[in-house]
Motif scaffolding. Sequence first.
Motif, PDB file in Angstrom:
ATOM      1  N   ALA A   1       0.827  -1.209   0.000  1.00 26.87           N
ATOM      2  CA  ALA A   1       0.000   0.000   0.000  1.00 26.87           C
ATOM      3  C   ALA A   1       0.863   1.261   0.000  1.00 26.87           C
ATOM      4  O   ALA A   1       0.414   2.317  -0.444  1.00 26.87           O
ATOM      5  CB  ALA A   1      -0.923   0.003   1.211  1.00 26.87           C
ATOM      6  N   THR A   2       2.082   1.142   0.462  1.00 27.30           N
ATOM      7  CA  THR A   2       2.985   2.285   0.490  1.00 27.30           C
ATOM      8  C   THR A   2       3.337   2.756  -0.921  1.00 27.30           C
ATOM      9  O   THR A   2       3.633   3.926  -1.128  1.00 27.30           O
ATOM     10  CB  THR A   2       4.272   1.917   1.256  1.00 27.30           C
TER      11      THR A   2
ATOM     12  N   LEU B   1      -0.568  10.676   6.285  1.00 27.75           N
ATOM     13  CA  LEU B   1      -0.300   9.953   7.537  1.00 27.75           C
ATOM     14  C   LEU B   1      -0.467   8.448   7.356  1.00 27.75           C
ATOM     15  O   LEU B   1       0.301   7.662   7.922  1.00 27.75           O
ATOM     16  CB  LEU B   1      -1.221  10.455   8.640  1.00 27.75           C
ATOM     17  N   LEU B   2      -1.450   8.034   6.565  1.00 25.17           N
ATOM     18  CA  LEU B   2      -1.626   6.613   6.275  1.00 25.17           C
ATOM     19  C   LEU B   2      -0.414   6.051   5.540  1.00 25.17           C
ATOM     20  O   LEU B   2       0.034   4.940   5.817  1.00 25.17           O
ATOM     21  CB  LEU B   2      -2.897   6.392   5.448  1.00 25.17           C
ATOM     22  N   ASN B   3       0.139   6.839   4.634  1.00 23.79           N
ATOM     23  CA  ASN B   3       1.325   6.395   3.905  1.00 23.79           C
ATOM     24  C   ASN B   3       2.512   6.227   4.847  1.00 23.79           C
ATOM     25  O   ASN B   3       3.262   5.242   4.753  1.00 23.79           O
ATOM     26  CB  ASN B   3       1.664   7.394   2.802  1.00 23.79           C
TER      27      ASN B   3
ATOM     28  N   ALA C   1       4.321   2.681   5.680  1.00 28.22           N
ATOM     29  CA  ALA C   1       5.767   2.526   5.501  1.00 28.22           C
ATOM     30  C   ALA C   1       6.414   1.982   6.770  1.00 28.22           C
ATOM     31  O   ALA C   1       7.314   1.131   6.701  1.00 28.22           O
ATOM     32  CB  ALA C   1       6.392   3.864   5.114  1.00 28.22           C
ATOM     33  N   ALA C   2       5.951   2.436   7.924  1.00 29.23           N
ATOM     34  CA  ALA C   2       6.517   1.960   9.189  1.00 29.23           C
ATOM     35  C   ALA C   2       6.142   0.501   9.451  1.00 29.23           C
ATOM     36  O   ALA C   2       6.985  -0.301   9.867  1.00 29.23           O
ATOM     37  CB  ALA C   2       6.043   2.840  10.340  1.00 29.23           C
TER      38      ALA C   2
ATOM     39  N   ASP D   1       9.496  -4.144   7.535  1.00 34.48           N
ATOM     40  CA  ASP D   1      10.197  -5.430   7.697  1.00 34.48           C
ATOM     41  C   ASP D   1       9.770  -6.494   6.697  1.00 34.48           C
ATOM     42  O   ASP D   1      10.287  -7.607   6.746  1.00 34.48           O
ATOM     43  CB  ASP D   1       9.959  -5.975   9.112  1.00 34.48           C
ATOM     44  N   HIS D   2       8.831  -6.164   5.812  1.00 33.11           N
ATOM     45  CA  HIS D   2       8.385  -7.153   4.835  1.00 33.11           C
ATOM     46  C   HIS D   2       9.422  -7.289   3.722  1.00 33.11           C
ATOM     47  O   HIS D   2       9.979  -6.305   3.264  1.00 33.11           O
ATOM     48  CB  HIS D   2       7.057  -6.724   4.226  1.00 33.11           C
TER      49      HIS D   2
END
Length: 85
Positions: free
Chosen positions: A40-41, A69-71, A75-76, A80-81
């Motif tokens: 989604a990022t 903010l959702l982006n 991202a946070a 780790d994916h």
Amino acid sequence: MSTVDSSLPRLPTVVPTLRALASRVAKSCLTAVRATAFWATIPLPLVVLGMLVSGVVTTAPLLVAGLVLLNVLCAAVGHDHSPGS
């Protein structure tokens, strides 16, 4: 005198089996959430850019701020994916 024969095989206890199952389910859910956030990022900045170009910022600035903010959150969470693993 006891009639219990200790040579009989014991049935596995249910609690460790349920814990292992719950652990696997939680790990699978966490992996799915991380993967979704990771992917989604990628399109979210394009959506924000499209909103900036189209002028939606003037009519719905909170929506644009929320998408930014959702982006950042995606991202946070998806950091780790690792795709392909």
